[in-house]
Design an enzyme around this catalytic site. Structure first.
Site, PDB file in Angstrom:
ATOM      1  N   TYR A 159      15.697  31.740   3.623  1.00 12.04           N
ATOM      2  CA  TYR A 159      14.575  32.550   4.115  1.00 12.04           C
ATOM      3  C   TYR A 159      14.760  32.914   5.580  1.00 12.04           C
ATOM      4  O   TYR A 159      15.173  32.079   6.394  1.00 12.04           O
ATOM      5  CB  TYR A 159      13.262  31.778   3.985  1.00 12.04           C
ATOM      6  CG  TYR A 159      12.743  31.718   2.573  1.00 12.04           C
ATOM      7  CD1 TYR A 159      12.322  32.870   1.912  1.00 12.04           C
ATOM      8  CD2 TYR A 159      12.658  30.500   1.897  1.00 12.04           C
ATOM      9  CE1 TYR A 159      11.834  32.818   0.616  1.00 12.04           C
ATOM     10  CE2 TYR A 159      12.179  30.433   0.597  1.00 12.04           C
ATOM     11  CZ  TYR A 159      11.769  31.601  -0.035  1.00 12.04           C
ATOM     12  OH  TYR A 159      11.297  31.542  -1.315  1.00 12.04           O
ATOM     13  N   ARG A 170     -10.107  -0.268  14.784  1.00 11.83           N
ATOM     14  CA  ARG A 170     -10.069   0.444  13.501  1.00 11.83           C
ATOM     15  C   ARG A 170     -11.206  -0.063  12.607  1.00 11.83           C
ATOM     16  O   ARG A 170     -12.165   0.637  12.381  1.00 11.83           O
ATOM     17  CB  ARG A 170      -8.685   0.240  12.868  1.00 11.83           C
ATOM     18  CG  ARG A 170      -8.351   1.202  11.780  1.00 11.83           C
ATOM     19  CD  ARG A 170      -6.862   1.238  11.452  1.00 11.83           C
ATOM     20  NE  ARG A 170      -6.294   0.006  10.947  1.00 11.83           N
ATOM     21  CZ  ARG A 170      -5.047  -0.123  10.497  1.00 11.83           C
ATOM     22  NH1 ARG A 170      -4.239   0.918  10.488  1.00 11.83           N
ATOM     23  NH2 ARG A 170      -4.596  -1.275  10.060  1.00 11.83           N
ATOM     24  N   CYS A 230      13.882  25.246   1.868  1.00  9.89           N
ATOM     25  CA  CYS A 230      12.918  25.897   0.974  1.00  9.89           C
ATOM     26  C   CYS A 230      12.029  24.827   0.338  1.00  9.89           C
ATOM     27  O   CYS A 230      12.193  23.645   0.590  1.00  9.89           O
ATOM     28  CB  CYS A 230      13.647  26.670  -0.123  1.00  9.89           C
ATOM     29  SG  CYS A 230      14.959  27.739   0.488  1.00  9.89           S
ATOM     30  N   MET A 231      11.128  25.259  -0.512  1.00 10.69           N
ATOM     31  CA  MET A 231      10.196  24.322  -1.148  1.00 10.69           C
ATOM     32  C   MET A 231      10.927  23.286  -2.013  1.00 10.69           C
ATOM     33  O   MET A 231      10.577  22.104  -2.018  1.00 10.69           O
ATOM     34  CB  MET A 231       9.184  25.094  -1.993  1.00 10.69           C
ATOM     35  CG  MET A 231       8.055  24.232  -2.518  1.00 10.69           C
ATOM     36  SD  MET A 231       6.938  25.126  -3.604  1.00 10.69           S
ATOM     37  CE  MET A 231       6.052  26.158  -2.452  1.00 10.69           C
ATOM     38  N   ASP A 232      11.963  23.742  -2.733  1.00  8.60           N
ATOM     39  CA  ASP A 232      12.606  22.857  -3.709  1.00  8.60           C
ATOM     40  C   ASP A 232      14.110  22.719  -3.514  1.00  8.60           C
ATOM     41  O   ASP A 232      14.772  22.028  -4.286  1.00  8.60           O
ATOM     42  CB  ASP A 232      12.384  23.409  -5.133  1.00  8.60           C
ATOM     43  CG  ASP A 232      11.039  24.052  -5.273  1.00  8.60           C
ATOM     44  OD1 ASP A 232      10.047  23.304  -5.217  1.00  8.60           O
ATOM     45  OD2 ASP A 232      10.969  25.295  -5.390  1.00  8.60           O
ATOM     46  N   HIS A 290      -5.810  -7.553  13.055  1.00  9.79           N
ATOM     47  CA  HIS A 290      -4.561  -6.770  13.031  1.00  9.79           C
ATOM     48  C   HIS A 290      -4.182  -6.401  14.459  1.00  9.79           C
ATOM     49  O   HIS A 290      -5.025  -6.003  15.251  1.00  9.79           O
ATOM     50  CB  HIS A 290      -4.787  -5.507  12.191  1.00  9.79           C
ATOM     51  CG  HIS A 290      -3.530  -4.744  11.880  1.00  9.79           C
ATOM     52  ND1 HIS A 290      -2.421  -5.311  11.292  1.00  9.79           N
ATOM     53  CD2 HIS A 290      -3.207  -3.440  12.069  1.00  9.79           C
ATOM     54  CE1 HIS A 290      -1.481  -4.394  11.146  1.00  9.79           C
ATOM     55  NE2 HIS A 290      -1.927  -3.255  11.602  1.00  9.79           N
ATOM     56  N   ARG A 336       1.168 -10.950   6.928  1.00 10.42           N
ATOM     57  CA  ARG A 336       1.141  -9.765   6.062  1.00 10.42           C
ATOM     58  C   ARG A 336       2.411  -8.955   6.342  1.00 10.42           C
ATOM     59  O   ARG A 336       2.546  -8.317   7.376  1.00 10.42           O
ATOM     60  CB  ARG A 336      -0.104  -8.918   6.353  1.00 10.42           C
ATOM     61  CG  ARG A 336      -1.417  -9.673   6.140  1.00 10.42           C
ATOM     62  CD  ARG A 336      -2.625  -8.761   6.318  1.00 10.42           C
ATOM     63  NE  ARG A 336      -2.646  -8.074   7.594  1.00 10.42           N
ATOM     64  CZ  ARG A 336      -3.166  -8.566   8.720  1.00 10.42           C
ATOM     65  NH1 ARG A 336      -3.729  -9.759   8.727  1.00 10.42           N
ATOM     66  NH2 ARG A 336      -3.127  -7.859   9.821  1.00 10.42           N
ATOM     67  N   LYS A 371       0.842  -1.203   0.000  1.00 12.32           N
ATOM     68  CA  LYS A 371       0.000   0.000   0.000  1.00 12.32           C
ATOM     69  C   LYS A 371       0.874   1.249   0.000  1.00 12.32           C
ATOM     70  O   LYS A 371       2.083   1.168   0.263  1.00 12.32           O
ATOM     71  CB  LYS A 371      -0.949  -0.018   1.195  1.00 12.32           C
ATOM     72  CG  LYS A 371      -0.273  -0.074   2.550  1.00 12.32           C
ATOM     73  CD  LYS A 371      -1.320  -0.175   3.647  1.00 12.32           C
ATOM     74  CE  LYS A 371      -0.700  -0.300   5.016  1.00 12.32           C
ATOM     75  NZ  LYS A 371      -1.645   0.052   6.070  1.00 12.32           N
TER      76      LYS A 371
HETATM   77  N1  PMH Z   1      -1.758  -5.513   7.784  1.00 11.03           N
HETATM   78  C1  PMH Z   1      -2.454  -4.380   7.943  1.00 11.03           C
HETATM   79  C2  PMH Z   1      -3.932  -4.458   8.059  1.00 11.03           C
HETATM   80  C3  PMH Z   1      -1.774  -3.157   8.018  1.00 11.03           C
HETATM   81  O1  PMH Z   1      -2.494  -2.043   8.194  1.00 11.03           O
HETATM   82  C4  PMH Z   1      -0.358  -3.141   7.920  1.00 11.03           C
HETATM   83  C5  PMH Z   1       0.440  -1.884   8.030  1.00 11.03           C
HETATM   84  C6  PMH Z   1       0.316  -4.345   7.740  1.00 11.03           C
HETATM   85  C7  PMH Z   1      -0.415  -5.522   7.686  1.00 11.03           C
HETATM   86  C8  PMH Z   1       1.816  -4.439   7.630  1.00 11.03           C
HETATM   87  O2  PMH Z   1       2.407  -4.046   8.816  1.00 11.03           O
HETATM   88  P1  PMH Z   1       4.011  -3.932   8.935  1.00 11.03           P
HETATM   89  O3  PMH Z   1       4.406  -2.883   7.966  1.00 11.03           O
HETATM   90  O4  PMH Z   1       4.236  -3.527  10.345  1.00 11.03           O
HETATM   91  O5  PMH Z   1       4.551  -5.254   8.574  1.00 11.03           O
HETATM   92  N2  PMH Z   1      -0.281  -0.737   8.335  1.00 11.03           N
HETATM   93  C9  PMH Z   1       0.200   0.398   8.849  1.00 11.03           C
HETATM   94  C10 PMH Z   1      -0.616   1.469   9.174  1.00 11.03           C
HETATM   95  O6  PMH Z   1      -1.894   1.486   8.976  1.00 11.03           O
HETATM   96  N3  PMH Z   1       0.101   2.431   9.708  1.00 11.03           N
HETATM   97  O7  PMH Z   1       1.361   2.018   9.745  1.00 11.03           O
HETATM   98  C11 PMH Z   1       1.449   0.770   9.227  1.00 11.03           C
END
Ligand code: PMH
Length: 387
Positions: free
Chosen positions: A268, A139, A314-316, A169, A222, A42
């Site tokens: 700046y 969550r 700065c910005m860039d 999770h 995961r 993600k």
């Molecule tokens: N599964 C879920 C549902 C997650 O949200 C995340 C990471 C992972 C697995 C993977 O976790 P890891 O990177 O610790 O292995 N999610 C997030 C989050 O929402 N904010 O920071 C990490």
């Protein structure tokens, strides 16, 4: 590299795909054979690049991908990824046909969601689903056995829904005190008892749990942060049984070098003033690239030495106090290694009072990503094309 794959700016992030592959392989070696890896890609693979990381993780042994939103899953499909993809976040029920069309697995946790989704799905469309259980993260997820039963019944009663998985999770798997983790795991096991039939995948471990708690493997983990070579938390640093290979580095080059006299000012607000004759270099990276103003005073590596960012960012662009004269074009490493010096993602996170996860995520799209394998550039993601 073809010209259209090039970029016209002396700042770039380098992603070493061999590191990502090695990290996946190291975790896989630890897992029993029946435990699969879902690679969490993600947020553009935590800022590293979704498609490049996805391909690398799959080649290294991951079997499933996970993203936060359906847009990210569709983006991967559009880039030719055929592996299964799970959307971890909430999807709108009216968007379920997109999941059917692109073979994207959705996370669900509400009976009402399924009722609404049924209205949108055609008779011959099929969607694979994973049920999310909230065991204490607070969550998303069903919170009781009753809620789970209701959701399971709805799914089993409709041929268009295919129940492929169930998961939860953890909120504290990266903390040394494992009491809350144990509570969550026990609750997950209890709630699983309410299922009439166990789906193919039962998964709950993130990186931290995948490394520390074999009893939480079920049949998939995961994997996010560790795949990128970063520690889930500072306190867990010593508990990782294999070397983590940090994949992300950030590089720039001096585009201007000048000698300042005592009393000359920089940037700046004219807040920085030379107290002696000194060499100042300018690098083309700034807060719009995610190199935010709070990083004033952070060190970077030039000519193998630590040198400080002086004056406001700065910005860039920002300015660096050089150890001595350096020619234009000299490489400046903001994250990564030069000779015996290393600036880790953790060092930047510490400076920003945040966690390492946030650092590559906030390095903006405007910073080109350069992909390396076997020390060679294999792909470039630039800003004006291929974004
Ligand atoms: N599964 C879920 C549902 C997650 O949200 C995340 C990471 C992972 C697995 C993977 O976790 P890891 O990177 O610790 O292995 N999610 C997030 C989050 O929402 N904010 O920071 C990490």
């Amino acid at each position: 590299m073809e010209e259209h794959g090039y970029f016209y700016r002396d700042t770039w992030a380098e992603i070493d795909l061999d590191c990502i592959a090695e990290n996946v392989i190291s975790v896989k070696k630890q897992l029993p054979q029946e435990v699969d890896i879902f690679a969490v890609v993600k947020a553009n693979a935590y800022g590293h690049g979704d498609v490049q990381v996805a391909k690398t993780a799959l080649a290294a042994g991951a079997v499933y991908l996970a993203v936060a939103f359906m847009d990210e899953a569709i983006a991967l499909r559009n880039k030719g990824i055929n592996a299964p993809i799970l959307v971890l976040g909430a999807t709108r029920p009216e968007d379920i046909r997109m999941a059917a069309r692109f073979s994207i697995t959705l996370t669900i946790f509400q009976k009402e969601w399924l009722e609404e989704a049924q209205k949108h799905l055609l008779t011959d469309e099929r969607v694979s689903l994973h049920i999310k259980v909230d065991t204490g993260m607070g969550r998303l997820g069903v919170r009781t056995s009753e809620e789970l039963k209701a959701v399971e019944q709805m799914i089993l009663g409709d041929d268009r829904f295919q129940l492929e998985g169930i998961y939860t999770h953890f909120a504290t798997a990266d903390e040394l005190d494992d009491s809350y983790f144990q509570e969550q795991l026990a609750l997950f096991e209890t709630i699983l008892g309410a299922l009439t039939k166990r789906p193919k995948y039962i998964h709950c471990s993130n990186s931290a749990a995948a490394i520390r708690f074999p009893k939480a493997y079920f049949n998939a983990v995961r994997l996010g942060i560790v795949m990128y070579g970063l520690t889930p938390s500072i306190e867990m640093e010593k508990e990782i049984p294999f070397p983590l290979k940090e994949a992300f580095s950030l590089q720039s080059r001096l585009v201007h070098v000048k000698k300042l006299q005592k009393g000359d000012k920089v940037s700046y607000g004219a807040t920085y003033e030379s107290d002696q004759e000194e060499w100042i270099g300018t690098i083309p990276i700034g807060y719009a690239d995610g190199w935010i103003r709070k990083l004033q005073g952070q060190e970077v590596l030039v000519g193998g030495k630590r040198s400080m960012i002086v004056g406001r960012i700065c910005m860039d662009q920002c300015m660096v106090r050089l150890p001595s004269y350096m020619p234009i074009g000299t490489t400046v490493t903001l994250i990564g290694r030069q000779e015996d010096q290393f600036i880790s993602v953790n060092e930047i996170a510490d400076k920003l009072d945040t966690i390492n996860y946030e650092v590559p995520c906030i390095i903006a799209n405007r910073v080109p990503r350069l992909y390396k394998k076997g020390g060679k550039i294999v792909d470039i993601k630039n800003y004006h094309l291929n974004n």
